[in-house]
Design a protein around this motif. Structure first.
Motif, PDB file in Angstrom:
ATOM      1  N   GLU A 165       1.228   2.994  -3.151  1.00  0.00           N
ATOM      2  CA  GLU A 165       0.106   3.799  -3.624  1.00  0.00           C
ATOM      3  C   GLU A 165       0.174   5.227  -3.090  1.00  0.00           C
ATOM      4  OE1 GLU A 165      -2.005   2.584  -5.837  1.00  0.00           O
ATOM      5  OE2 GLU A 165      -0.882   0.708  -5.783  1.00  0.00           O
ATOM      6  N   ALA A 166       1.101   5.501  -2.178  1.00  0.00           N
ATOM      7  CA  ALA A 166       1.217   6.841  -1.614  1.00  0.00           C
ATOM      8  C   ALA A 166       2.475   7.536  -2.109  1.00  0.00           C
ATOM      9  CB  ALA A 166       1.232   6.757  -0.083  1.00  0.00           C
ATOM     10  N   LEU A 210       0.817  -1.220   0.000  1.00  0.00           N
ATOM     11  CA  LEU A 210       0.000   0.000   0.000  1.00  0.00           C
ATOM     12  C   LEU A 210       0.849   1.268   0.000  1.00  0.00           C
ATOM     13  CD1 LEU A 210      -2.934  -0.983   2.371  1.00  0.00           C
ATOM     14  CD2 LEU A 210      -3.054  -0.488  -0.075  1.00  0.00           C
ATOM     15  N   SER A 254       4.124   7.000   5.117  1.00  0.00           N
ATOM     16  CA  SER A 254       3.887   6.745   6.541  1.00  0.00           C
ATOM     17  C   SER A 254       2.433   7.005   6.921  1.00  0.00           C
ATOM     18  CB  SER A 254       4.796   7.618   7.409  1.00  0.00           C
ATOM     19  OG  SER A 254       6.142   7.332   7.127  1.00  0.00           O
ATOM     20  N   MET A 255       1.750   7.812   6.096  1.00  0.00           N
ATOM     21  CA  MET A 255       0.357   8.144   6.393  1.00  0.00           C
ATOM     22  C   MET A 255      -0.591   6.997   6.060  1.00  0.00           C
ATOM     23  SD  MET A 255       0.426  11.185   7.567  1.00  0.00           S
ATOM     24  CE  MET A 255      -1.290  11.694   7.501  1.00  0.00           C
ATOM     25  N   VAL A 256      -0.180   6.093   5.158  1.00  0.00           N
ATOM     26  CA  VAL A 256      -1.134   5.080   4.701  1.00  0.00           C
ATOM     27  C   VAL A 256      -0.806   3.671   5.187  1.00  0.00           C
ATOM     28  CG1 VAL A 256      -1.632   6.430   2.641  1.00  0.00           C
ATOM     29  CG2 VAL A 256       0.056   4.575   2.519  1.00  0.00           C
ATOM     30  N   CYS A 257       0.420   3.490   5.669  1.00  0.00           N
ATOM     31  CA  CYS A 257       0.809   2.128   6.048  1.00  0.00           C
ATOM     32  C   CYS A 257      -0.189   1.556   7.061  1.00  0.00           C
ATOM     33  CB  CYS A 257       2.201   2.112   6.648  1.00  0.00           C
ATOM     34  SG  CYS A 257       2.636   0.456   7.226  1.00  0.00           S
ATOM     35  N   PRO A 258      -0.842   0.425   6.724  1.00  0.00           N
ATOM     36  CA  PRO A 258      -1.887  -0.087   7.628  1.00  0.00           C
ATOM     37  C   PRO A 258      -1.336  -0.592   8.966  1.00  0.00           C
ATOM     38  CG  PRO A 258      -1.552  -1.610   5.796  1.00  0.00           C
ATOM     39  CD  PRO A 258      -0.733  -0.390   5.494  1.00  0.00           C
ATOM     40  N   VAL A 259      -0.089  -1.029   8.981  1.00  0.00           N
ATOM     41  CA  VAL A 259       0.449  -1.494  10.258  1.00  0.00           C
ATOM     42  C   VAL A 259       1.158  -0.368  11.009  1.00  0.00           C
ATOM     43  CG1 VAL A 259       0.660  -3.898   9.578  1.00  0.00           C
ATOM     44  CG2 VAL A 259       2.591  -2.352   9.206  1.00  0.00           C
ATOM     45  N   GLY A 260       1.209   0.827  10.398  1.00  0.00           N
ATOM     46  CA  GLY A 260       1.755   1.978  11.119  1.00  0.00           C
ATOM     47  C   GLY A 260       3.255   2.139  11.028  1.00  0.00           C
ATOM     48  N   ASN A 261       3.830   1.714   9.916  1.00  0.00           N
ATOM     49  CA  ASN A 261       5.271   1.889   9.785  1.00  0.00           C
ATOM     50  C   ASN A 261       5.612   3.322   9.367  1.00  0.00           C
ATOM     51  OD1 ASN A 261       5.602  -0.715  10.459  1.00  0.00           O
ATOM     52  ND2 ASN A 261       6.129  -1.434   8.401  1.00  0.00           N
TER      53      ASN A 261
END
Lengths: 142, 363, 219, 420, 593
Positions: D35-36, D32, D104-111
């Protein structure tokens, strides 16, 4: 003593354990299967049977099924090695068959689809024996 | 329906209708399609009626006599029906009149007279420990007695879970070194009829099949007749719909227990047990364990005694807590050790750090 | 070893070993990761509502604006299979009994027909996610052996569990044993593969939220 | 020269911490982040997937700080990081990453991927794999005083012009005033109007300020290249000067990474909080607007859109100030879809604009298409922003695509329409 | 005349399990010394160690499939006793106690009838002689002693024809090679025919009786139990229209239909005992009065008592009382203290076991230890060395004395404690047979006591059933105490004893529980009391003592007399064999020459 008069209320609630909540949903499907068997009987004269013990049916399912199929015009009782009842349902050609053993327990249960259930017909060999018996009766008269 | 057997039956007053009904019910019990009832009736009717009752020898080893007791509970055919009409039960310690020397003699006579033809029934397991001294009859070990009797047998029926799979004597830690019949005898057809004890009608039903057709019925890979051991208790259980609905009895007399809900949580082994209790039921169809509120013990399966507890739901593990605590401690220790190693590594990296100047940007 | 012995082994010693390795691994890995520590940020922070580690832990469960449209398969497939797994693992009656026996905690379950449906949907979602991993250039580029391996290990328990309940292919006993075995494999590899995100995801989101929150940016 | 692989690895070992470990363990390869990232989106090349850019750092982490990684390395399942590999990664870590932080804004696990890129650059720099463009800028900043090689006389010249234009006297090296005003080299060279605007506004608000002859440059190439020691040297000039002059505030100019360097990294580089406060010019202006000091004589009529510079907004936390300021001065402000912390980077941040290789410039041009689309989709001819670096990159983009679009600086725009 | 010799009866048939009798006779054929040996061992008590005490009943139950219920029951009670000792408030629901009593009662009547007709009768009844009987005379005989419906000449003719066909086919099966024609058979052909007919009747009857077990326990043999109550919930839902429509069949087997079946079974049992068993018993006994002077075990009798009106911890409420009679003195009943180390003990000086502190001491079962120590001959063997160890059975003793347990012991103690019905029955029997009171202490007395006891129990069961129904009517359907079901809720260390009177006599299961697991398990079963070997002091066990009392063998090759006395005890050998200690390693090294 008779147990008929036991009137113990165990359930607080209205519903009995075997009403709606005890229906497994397996019974209505059987009606379709039966319809198919009846068609086959009409088309090819082929009788069939469904072994109700072989299906995952709750007592409530059986009640439902029996009530739904209704009662027909004919019922036959066979007294042999315990009682057996063969009752036509409201759908002619569909028979509700219950075999009991000598001590009165249900040992098997079928729905038969046939013009006449196999068990009701007299077997030629037995008829032959019957004829011999008749002849002996006539012989005794003379 | 014609043939010598049906004629014999007719002479005894059994009508063809009765016979047909018997076969239909038998087919239902054996979980065969209804059409098989008729086929069975025809095949059985055509079978020749024997002039001499086949000899049956029943040897008891490490047993509790429960299997013998069980067969006396069989309704159709009944044990006396079998003894008087169908078989010649030439040796059966619990029922036979003779004793001691005379009993031994009866056994040897029957074995000699019917060599190669008799059916050998065995109940109880066979201890191999202590050279067999854990179980002796007439001074002879069970092992010796079994080998001797098996030699002339046409087939062997291992009656009950002990004879079929080793049963309770074989349960952990198997103090007497008990084994099953099939562990010893390799050159004869063996029919296993497990159960603790087996269902009476299954015992007599399998005997009737063997005696009628003279062949071993179709067996599963554990040597059990498929007709009776083809499906699990769970598959045929009248409480199965409740399992499907997720309705479970939580104790032995709660609301669910009274309404006949599924006993899975109380440790029922029905899902992993192949037997006919749910259809045939016990004691002339009076009831069976699950109908009487107790979960299935799984008694027709090998080593069911060591299955982890009769009240432990199948989905429940054995005893993970100790293991878990140990593992957690080891894991934490490993973690702490790595922490120290990592700290040391990072410190030395920092120590190795030289202040970066412009020169350090170029190779 | 017959099937009952197999089942007994996987339910007994097998599960003990698996849970043991799992716990050992989880503790080891958590300590290994978080003991590395972090320097305190001495720049004076900016305070703003919603800018904190805790907020991010939850906020990241919701897709950012516009992202579902950009990557529908990843999001929808991912949601369905994660929620499906959670339902199957935590709301299937036999699983609840297992958890109750292990921990003493229990809660009501769902009817098995519902679980059945959820299983099928979950399996479907996982297959879709797999297809996407094969098809999508970025995912294919990123994927290593571990990705295919962990997908398989996650898929198998659901598949075998469903097949056991449905009595497909193998006898129930064998299938149940295989199901438990597959769960055990999953437990064993979880701490040592990317499946460990099940634990670190909370730490990661919390760090992200905290680092950015310090500068006053709710992320 | 003394850069070496060993120094690089050592630097990475120093900077790897618990967040990095947590992030790498959390990554599920969902893709993902791609995609950012505007570089991936505009090229379609999966190698620009942000998390992939961190592969060398991941391996060093795994091999040095995990037991299994050590074992894997021992048995040869995990290969050591090499110079060749780092050289290959140079493009991914510098050319194609502007440290915009959108991934960093979209990473679903918060990386926090950008957090890790910053750390990877530490290793890249001391192992000699930083791009020449940024190396040059760094060198000039350290040796001359600014990335563009500007010296004080050039600033003095700008001051003189501003004094002339406003009629006000501008303090230099004056202690005890409110603000120490910093400039970026680009403002000095390309946008001298900024200082004039500031003089006008501060006068109106009654704020006193000074410039410092030893600390006029706000930018910090040391931070961009990833050499903290050098960044510290650069930022220390400002700190020393401000503390020597005893100002209350240091005013960060319209420059993204300058704000990041002074406001957020500075204290951590010197290891203590400052004795003054750092404020971004927009924060001060918004405060003045709210006090009613900023009164407009008229408004800018043309429709315009706003470009939020990543380092000031998304990464710096100046979230709310820009929009009301624009609305104060512009009659036809059109808010775009991806604005504020969701805005797209101009394509030249994080030092990228200093890289002048052909490939880097071509890549930047491709990445710029995203800004071009924003302008076209909103049908405007004017864009306003508040970062000198963005302005340069965007104007380059306009030129490249031969666009007839006007780019304005926010502070200047305000000054222009300020009530006299 | 015969020379002194040693007679070996092995296998002793028509018993449960594997028993061997070795008897030495003098020149007159009189038995001078008898030795009783159990020849099979399974090690169930070893197997039980370390298991969940709640599972123990299923294992213990497999000790014996004939008295299929009793070991399960005793095992359940041992866990409950342990809980009760640790937590005095722990109790079993009233309904569960009644259901258990009903199941025990059915077991008694079933067991006693089957023993009489199928295991014991052939010692007194000559099947071959029955062929010579006149069916008409048989019918008159039957009608003279009972009003049982099946007594027409045609009925007996049918039975005779059946047996005749059978014998004529030349395949005698289980009836082959018996001592037919032995002069000790004294019944006239008609009595023999009647007994054979009832042999077959009883086989059919017993199948119905066990339905009671099937309803409450799911099956028979080996019905199910549960610690804390009974497994089957009561599902009598009169509010349920659907249940009524199906004729009262509801969730579990204990529904309207099931309870109706129980009622029918109770009636069937009572009718059979009254109309067939007791008349046959008295009729046959009248031909064998001489056996009233043969086969006394020495006069010591023990009963643990059973069938609690209240609960198992209130012996005062037992239908069958607890106590000991010494030296045939029925004027005094001695109390039993289970916890006293010097009362109940087991000895192994003649058994194939080893004690840590020497084989000549007796051990209380809670401290019981057992280590296999086979010193007998290597099989195949002809003879055991009866001066050394010679049995897998231990020798249990009460205060060092051998005790006879079983129906005779219970009848005597009921008599001694003043049970009115038993007193009447015993007096009536003595009068009818015209024998002295001393005839009670004999082989005949033992067999008669079994019949009288059956009547007392069968009569009592109707009352138990009525009170169960009354409870259900009053809305009490509780059958299980779920408190303390989880072993995690148990105290760390517990011990308990499960006492009961099995049909064959006093049974006790001794359990030591540590951390919710079985630490030690000892079962002292009726046949161990009766069939055990000599003890350290040389006292014979009851089997041995009885055989040493007035037995003169007519023909040593056909030792029918031995069978009569041994069978009068209703031996149950698998029960008797008794094992515990898990130090199994040494066993393998035992090599017998």
């Amino acid at each position: 003593m008779s147990l008929e008069d036991i009137r113990v209320v165990v359930d607080a609630g209205e519903s009995s354990p075997y009403q709606a909540d005890a229906l497994s949903g397996n019974a209505p499907v059987l009606l379709r299967e039966l319809a198919e068997h009846v068609r086959q009987l009409m088309a090819a004269g082929e009788p069939t049977a469904i072994d109700l013990n072989a299906l995952p049916l709750t007592p409530a399912d059986l009640d439902w099924l029996k009530a739904t199929l209704g009662e027909g015009e004919i019922s036959v009782t066979l007294h042999s090695d315990g009682e057996s009842t063969l009752a036509e349902t409201a759908c002619p050609g569909v028979w509700w068959v219950t075999h009991h053993n000598e001590s009165g327990h249900v040992v098997s249960r079928f729905i038969e689809v046939a013009f006449v259930p196999e068990l009701v017909k007299a077997h030629p060999e037995d008829v032959k024996t019957g004829l011999e018996y008749l002849e002996s009766l006539i012989f005794d008269l003379s | 329906m014609q043939g010598p057997l049906i004629d014999t039956l007719a002479r005894r007053g059994v009508t063809r209708r009765t016979f047909f009904k018997y076969c239909a019910t038998l087919a239902s019990l054996m979980a065969l399609p209804p059409s098989a009832g008729r086929a069975m009736a025809e095949a059985m009717a055509a079978a020749p009626a024997a002039s001499r009752r086949p000899s049956v020898i029943w040897l008891p080893f490490q047993e509790c006599t429960g299997c013998t007791e069980s067969i006396t509970r069989s309704h159709s055919p009944s044990i006396e029906g079998l003894i008087f009409d169908a078989i010649s039960l030439d040796y059966q310690e619990t029922l036979m009149a003779a004793a001691g020397h005379q009993a031994e003699e009866a056994l040897h006579h029957a074995m000699k007279e019917n060599e190669g033809k008799y059916l050998l029934i065995v109940d109880g397991s066979i201890p191999l420990g202590l050279d067999g001294a854990y179980s002796c009859i007439a001074g002879k070990t069970n092992l010796e007695a079994l080998k001797e009797a098996a030699k002339g047998a046409a087939a062997i029926v291992a009656m009950g879970s002990c004879a079929a799979f080793g049963g309770i004597p074989k349960a952990n830690p198997n103090p007497t070194g008990a084994v099953s019949v099939s562990d010893i005898i390799k050159d004869k057809p063996i029919i296993n009829i497990p159960g603790c004890p087996p269902i009476p009608v299954v015992m007599t039903g399998v005997l009737a099949h063997y005696l009628t057709f003279g062949t071993v019925p179709e067996l599963d890979k554990l040597g059990r007749p498929k007709a009776f051991y083809g499906e699990t208790i769970h598959d045929r259980c009248y409480r199965r719909p409740f399992y499907d609905q997720g309705k479970f009895a939580k104790t032995f007399d709660d609301e669910g227990a009274r309404k006949g809900w599924c006993l899975f949580e109380l440790g029922c082994k029905g899902p992993v047990t192949y037997n006919a209790c749910a259809t045939v039921k016990w004691n002339a169809g009076t009831s069976w364990p699950v109908e009487s509120g107790h979960g299935c013990l799984g008694c027709s399966e090998p080593d069911f005694w060591d299955g982890g507890g009769f009240y432990r739901a199948l989905s429940r593990p054995a005893d993970p807590l100790k293991m878990a605590a140990t593992a957690a401690a080891v894991g934490a220790a490993a973690g702490v050790a790595i922490t120290f190693a990592n700290r040391a590594k990072k410190s030395s990296a920092k120590a190795a750090h030289e202040t970066v100047t412009l020169a350090d940007l170029e190779k | 070893m017959n099937e009952m012995q197999f089942l007994t082994w996987v339910r007994g010693p097998g599960l003990d070993i698996a849970i043991g390795i799992f716990l050992l691994g989880v503790l080891w890995r958590l300590i290994e990761i978080y003991s590395l520590g972090r320097k305190v940020d001495v720049a004076p922070g900016r305070h703003r509502d919603g800018a904190s580690g805790l907020h991010t832990v939850f906020r990241r469960s919701v897709p950012p604006p516009g992202m579902i449209k950009r990557s529908p398969v990843t999001y929808i497939g991912g949601y369905v299979f994660h929620i499906g797994l959670a339902i199957i693992v935590f709301l299937f009656e036999p699983h609840i009994i297992l958890i109750r026996d292990l921990t003493g905690l229990s809660w009501p379950g769902l009817p098995s027909q519902v679980i059945d449906l959820v299983s099928v949907i979950t399996l479907g979602a996982m297959l879709v996610v797999l297809a996407d991993r094969i098809k999508n250039p970025v995912k294919r580029y990123l994927s290593t052996f571990a990705d295919w391996f962990t997908w398989t290990l996650t898929f198998l328990p659901v598949l075998t569990g469903w097949m056991a309940v449905q009595h497909l292919l193998l006898p129930y006993t064998t299938m149940l044993a295989l199901h438990i075995l597959s769960v055990e494999l999953l437990l064993i590899v979880l701490p040592f593969t990317k499946l460990f995100h099940a634990f670190t995801v909370f730490g990661s989101r919390w760090y992200l939220g905290k680092i950015n929150g310090h500068r006053g940016v709710p992320v | 020269m003394s850069a070496s692989l060993q120094k690089g690895i050592n630097a990475l070992k120093e900077v790897i911490d618990a967040p990095v470990a947590s992030y790498f363990n959390s990554c599920v390869h969902c893709g993902l982040c791609a995609e950012a990232c505007l570089f991936h989106l505009e090229t379609g090349d999966p190698k620009y997937t942000p998390i992939h850019k961190l592969e060398p750092l991941r391996r060093v982490y795994e091999q040095e700080y995990t037991l299994l990684g050590r074992l894997k390395k021992m048995v040869g399942l995990s290969k050591a990081v090499t110079d060749d590999e780092l050289e290959e990664w140079k493009e991914l870590v510098y050319d194609s990453c502007t440290m915009c932080g959108r991934c960093s804004m979209v990473c679903p696990v918060g990386n926090d991927i950008v957090y890790m890129v910053r750390k990877l650059r530490e290793g890249m720099a001391v192992s000699g794999h930083a791009p020449d463009g940024i190396k040059g800028a760094t060198k000039r900043t350290v040796e001359i005083g600014g990335p563009m090689g500007l010296k004080w006389p050039a600033v003095a010249n700008v001051i003189k012009k501003a004094e002339a234009a406003t009629g006000e006297t501008i303090n230099v090296d004056k202690p005890g005033v409110d603000y120490l005003v910093l400039l970026s080299s680009m403002e000095i060279v390309n946008y001298p109007e900024y200082l004039e605007a500031l003089v006008k506004i501060f006068k109106k608000a009654g704020i006193t300020f000074t410039l410092a002859s030893d600390a006029f440059e706000a930018t910090n190439a040391g931070m961009q290249i990833g050499a903290s020691d050098i960044a510290k040297v650069i930022v220390s000039r400002i700190i020393n000067s401000a503390e020597k002059l005893g100002v209350k505030y240091v005013l960060s100019p319209e420059c993204g990474h300058a704000y990041m360097a002074i406001r957020w990294e500075g204290p951590n580089l010197i290891g203590r909080p400052y004795k003054f406060e750092v404020r971004h010019v927009l924060e001060v202006l918004e405060e003045l607007r709210q006090k009613g000091v900023l009164k407009m004589k008229d408004k800018f009529k043309e429709p315009l859109i706003l470009h939020d510079p990543c380092q000031i907004v998304r990464r710096g936390g100046v979230l709310e100030a820009p929009e009301p300021l624009v609305q104060t001065v512009a009659e036809n402000y059109i808010p775009i879809v991806d604005k504020q912390k969701w805005n797209w980077c101009c394509g030249g941040g994080g030092g990228a604009s200093a890289i002048h290789t052909e490939e880097a410039e071509a890549l930047r041009a491709k990445a710029f298409r995203i800004k071009k689309r924003q302008i076209e989709e909103n049908g405007v001819n004017t864009m306003v922003t508040f970062c000198a670096n963005c302005r340069i990159v965007i104007e380059e983009g306009f030129d490249h695509y031969e666009m007839n679009t006007q780019l304005l600086g926010l502070t200047e725009l305000l000054a222009e329409h300020l009530e006299d | 005349m015969n020379a002194p010799q040693r007679i070996v009866v092995d296998p002793v048939t028509r018993i449960e399990g594997h028993l061997r009798i070795e008897a030495e006779t003098d020149a007159s054929g009189k038995i001078t010394r008898a030795s009783s040996a159990g020849t099979m061992v399974r090690g169930i008590e070893i197997i039980l160690r370390g298991r969940d005490p709640r599972d123990a009943w299923a294992f213990a139950q497999r000790i014996c499939g004939v008295c299929t219920l009793v070991h399960g029951m005793a095992s359940i009670r041992s866990v409950e006793d342990a809980l009760h000792r640790a937590i005095p408030s722990y109790s079993i629901p009233r309904n569960a106690e009644i259901i258990r009593n009903l199941m025990i009662g059915a077991q008694y009547v079933h067991d006693h009838v089957m023993h009489f007709y199928h295991l014991h009768a052939l010692d007194w009844v000559d099947v071959v002689s029955a062929l010579k009987a006149d069916p008409k005379a048989t019918s008159s005989l039957a009608q003279s002693i009972s009003n049982y419906s099946k007594s027409s000449p045609g009925y007996f003719a049918d039975v005779q024809k059946k047996v005749k066909t059978f014998v004529e086919q030349g395949q005698l099966g289980i009836f082959a090679n018996a001592y037919w024609g032995h002069p000790a058979y004294k019944l006239p052909p008609e009595a023999n025919l009647m007994a054979v007919a009832h042999y077959l009747e009883a086989l059919a009857w017993q199948r119905d009786v066990v339905k009671l077990h099937a309803i409450f326990g799911g099956k028979n043999p080996h019905p199910n139990f549960v610690v804390g109550g009974t497994p089957s919930a009561i599902s009598v839902h009169s509010s349920s229209g659907a249940a009524k429509a199906r004729g009262g069949q509801d969730g579990t087997a204990v529904n309207m239909v099931g309870l109706q079946t129980v009622q029918t079974v109770i009636k069937q049992m009572k009718d059979f005992v009254d109309q067939v068993y007791i008349p046959d018993l008295l009729a046959i006994a009248s031909f064998y009065k001489d056996w009233g002077a043969i086969g006394s075990s020495g006069g010591n009798y023990l009963s643990f008592g059973d069938m609690p009106e209240k609960d198992i911890w209130t012996p005062d409420s037992f239908l069958i009382p607890r106590g000991v009679i010494l030296d045939g003195d029925i004027s005094k009943v001695h109390p039993i203290n289970m916890d006293d180390d010097n009362e109940i003990q087991e000895f192994v000086s003649h058994a194939w076991y080893k004690y840590k502190d020497g084989d000549d001491k007796g051990l209380h079962p809670w401290k019981g230890e057992t280590e296999f120590n086979y010193t007998g001959p290597k099989p195949p063997y002809e003879q055991l060395d009866v001066d050394q160890k010679y049995s897998w059975l231990k020798s249990p003793r009460w205060k060092g004395k051998p005790m006879e347990v079983g129906p005779l012991a219970r009848a005597l103690i009921m008599y001694a404690t003043g049970n009115k019905q038993m007193k009447e029955l015993v007096d009536y029997t003595l009068k009818t047979l015209d024998v002295p009171v001393a005839a009670l202490f004999s082989t005949l007395g033992r067999t008669a006591a079994r019949g009288l006891e059956s009547k007392v129990i069968a009569d009592a069961m109707q009352g138990m059933f009525d009170s169960l129904i009354a409870n259900i009517k009053a809305g009490d359907v509780k059958t299980f105490n779920e408190q303390y079901w989880d072993p995690a809720s148990w105290p760390k260390s517990m011990k308990g004893v499960g006492l009961m009177e099995a049909p064959r006599g006093g049974l006790s299961h001794w359990m030591v529980i540590e951390d919710g697991r079985i630490d030690n398990y000892q079962a002292i079963v009726p046949s161990t009391w009766n069939a055990g070997p000599r003890d350290t002091a040389g006292n014979s066990g009851p089997y041995e003592a009885s055989l040493q009392h007035n037995h003169v063998l007519h023909d040593p090759k056909q030792p029918l007399e031995i069978l009569r006395t041994i069978h009068s005890y209703d031996p149950c050998l698998a029960c008797a064999v008794h094992v515990t200690d898990p130090e199994g390693e040494e066993l393998i090294q035992v090599k017998v020459k």
